[in-house]
Design a protein around this motif. Structure first.
Motif, short mmCIF file in Angstrom:
data_model
loop_
_atom_site.label_atom_id
_atom_site.label_comp_id
_atom_site.label_asym_id
_atom_site.label_seq_id
_atom_site.Cartn_x
_atom_site.Cartn_y
_atom_site.Cartn_z
N ARG A 39 0.73 -1.27 -0.04
CA ARG A 39 -0.01 0.07 -0.09
C ARG A 39 0.94 1.27 0.00
N LYS A 40 1.93 1.19 0.61
CA LYS A 40 2.64 2.50 0.87
C LYS A 40 3.65 2.72 -0.55
N SER A 41 3.69 1.76 -1.28
CA SER A 41 4.11 1.81 -2.65
C SER A 41 3.27 2.05 -3.87
N LEU A 42 1.93 2.23 -3.43
CA LEU A 42 1.22 2.29 -4.69
C LEU A 42 0.77 3.95 -4.53
N LYS A 43 0.71 4.26 -5.92
CA LYS A 43 0.37 5.67 -6.07
C LYS A 43 -1.04 6.09 -5.82
N PRO A 44 -1.00 7.43 -5.25
CA PRO A 44 -2.37 8.01 -4.73
C PRO A 44 -3.40 7.91 -6.02
N GLY A 45 -4.49 7.63 -5.59
CA GLY A 45 -5.77 7.67 -6.76
C GLY A 45 -6.14 6.34 -6.98
N ILE A 46 -5.25 5.14 -6.50
CA ILE A 46 -5.68 3.77 -6.77
C ILE A 46 -6.31 3.30 -5.56
N GLU A 47 -7.48 2.88 -5.47
CA GLU A 47 -8.23 2.29 -4.29
C GLU A 47 -7.81 0.81 -4.00
N VAL A 48 -7.82 0.43 -2.71
CA VAL A 48 -7.31 -0.94 -2.47
C VAL A 48 -8.51 -1.62 -1.88
N ILE A 49 -8.76 -2.71 -2.65
CA ILE A 49 -9.87 -3.64 -1.92
C ILE A 49 -9.49 -4.89 -1.22
N GLY A 50 -9.96 -5.16 -0.11
CA GLY A 50 -9.43 -6.40 0.44
C GLY A 50 -10.62 -7.25 0.21
N VAL A 51 -9.95 -8.55 -0.19
CA VAL A 51 -11.05 -9.64 -0.55
C VAL A 51 -10.96 -10.69 0.42
N PHE A 52 -12.12 -10.85 1.09
CA PHE A 52 -12.26 -12.05 2.41
C PHE A 52 -13.22 -12.85 2.18
N VAL A 53 -12.92 -14.27 2.46
CA VAL A 53 -13.98 -15.13 2.71
C VAL A 53 -14.24 -15.58 4.08
N ASP A 54 -15.22 -15.23 4.49
CA ASP A 54 -15.71 -15.85 5.75
C ASP A 54 -14.49 -15.30 7.11
#
Length: 202
Positions: free
Chosen positions: A49-64
């Motif tokens: 996340r710290k290396s990701l350019k601003p403006g790109i949103e991060v979605i976390g994918v979870f299963v139960d």
């Protein structure tokens, strides 16, 4: 009509983040499900996340996953949005939203029209229609006819069938993982081609 957004999911290597920074999708996805070959830990996700350019949103994918685990990642700013891909219910969705104030995506496995209609009144901010958990197989897109809320489409999408999806469904977002991979890892040229195709389409 608003432009369809792009999510590139299952990034798990440092070079995947570099590729994403270069093609700049609207969203990237980190998979936290322990049985996925693309799984990342919360520590890895934090570094990425710290290396990701601003403006790109991060979605976390979870299963139960436990709601508290999801809430922690949202509150720590490691992810911006939670995507629930298991048997989570409306109570879970409402709880995560109430505690964090952050958006929730509910993934729906589409086998028939009932699967679609059962979730149309969900409190989730977005629905994600898929054929299964990262199956890489598409479903009958005709089952989404008339859906009157923002949704993501996933499952078996790639450069060759994206135009049909965009033209027939006009989804809020398209979600690709294996469709931008070669031999199980992200392929920069495929990522770039998909982003360009979606962005250039009227």
């Amino acid at each position: 009509m608003n432009r369809t957004k792009i999510k590139l999911c299952g990034l798990f290597r440092p070079e995947d983040i570099d590729y994403a920074n270069r093609v700049h999708p609207d969203y990237i996805g980190f998979v936290f499900w322990e049985h996925s070959k693309r799984k990342v830990s919360s520590e890895q996700a934090s570094v990425f996340r710290k290396s990701l350019k601003p403006g790109i949103e991060v979605i976390g994918v979870f299963v139960d996953a436990p709601c508290e685990e999801i809430i922690s990642l949202l509150e720590d700013g490691i992810i911006d949005i939670a995507q629930l891909h298991g048997e989570e219910n409306e109570e879970d969705i409402q709880y995560i939203k109430a505690v964090t104030g952050k958006p929730v995506v509910k993934a729906v496995k589409v086998r028939d029209r009932y699967d679609v209609e059962a979730w149309l009144d969900s409190a989730a901010d977005y629905l994600l229609f898929d054929s299964g958990m990262g199956s890489g197989i598409s479903f009958d897109w005709g089952l989404l006819s008339g859906v009157d809320r923002d949704f993501f489409v996933a499952g078996g999408l790639h450069i060759d069938n994206l135009p049909e999806v965009l033209d027939t469904l006009a989804p809020y977002a398209v979600d690709l993982s294996s469709g931008v991979e070669t031999d199980g890892v992200k392929d920069f040229e495929k990522m770039k081609a998909v982003v360009n195709l979606v962005r250039e389409r009227k």
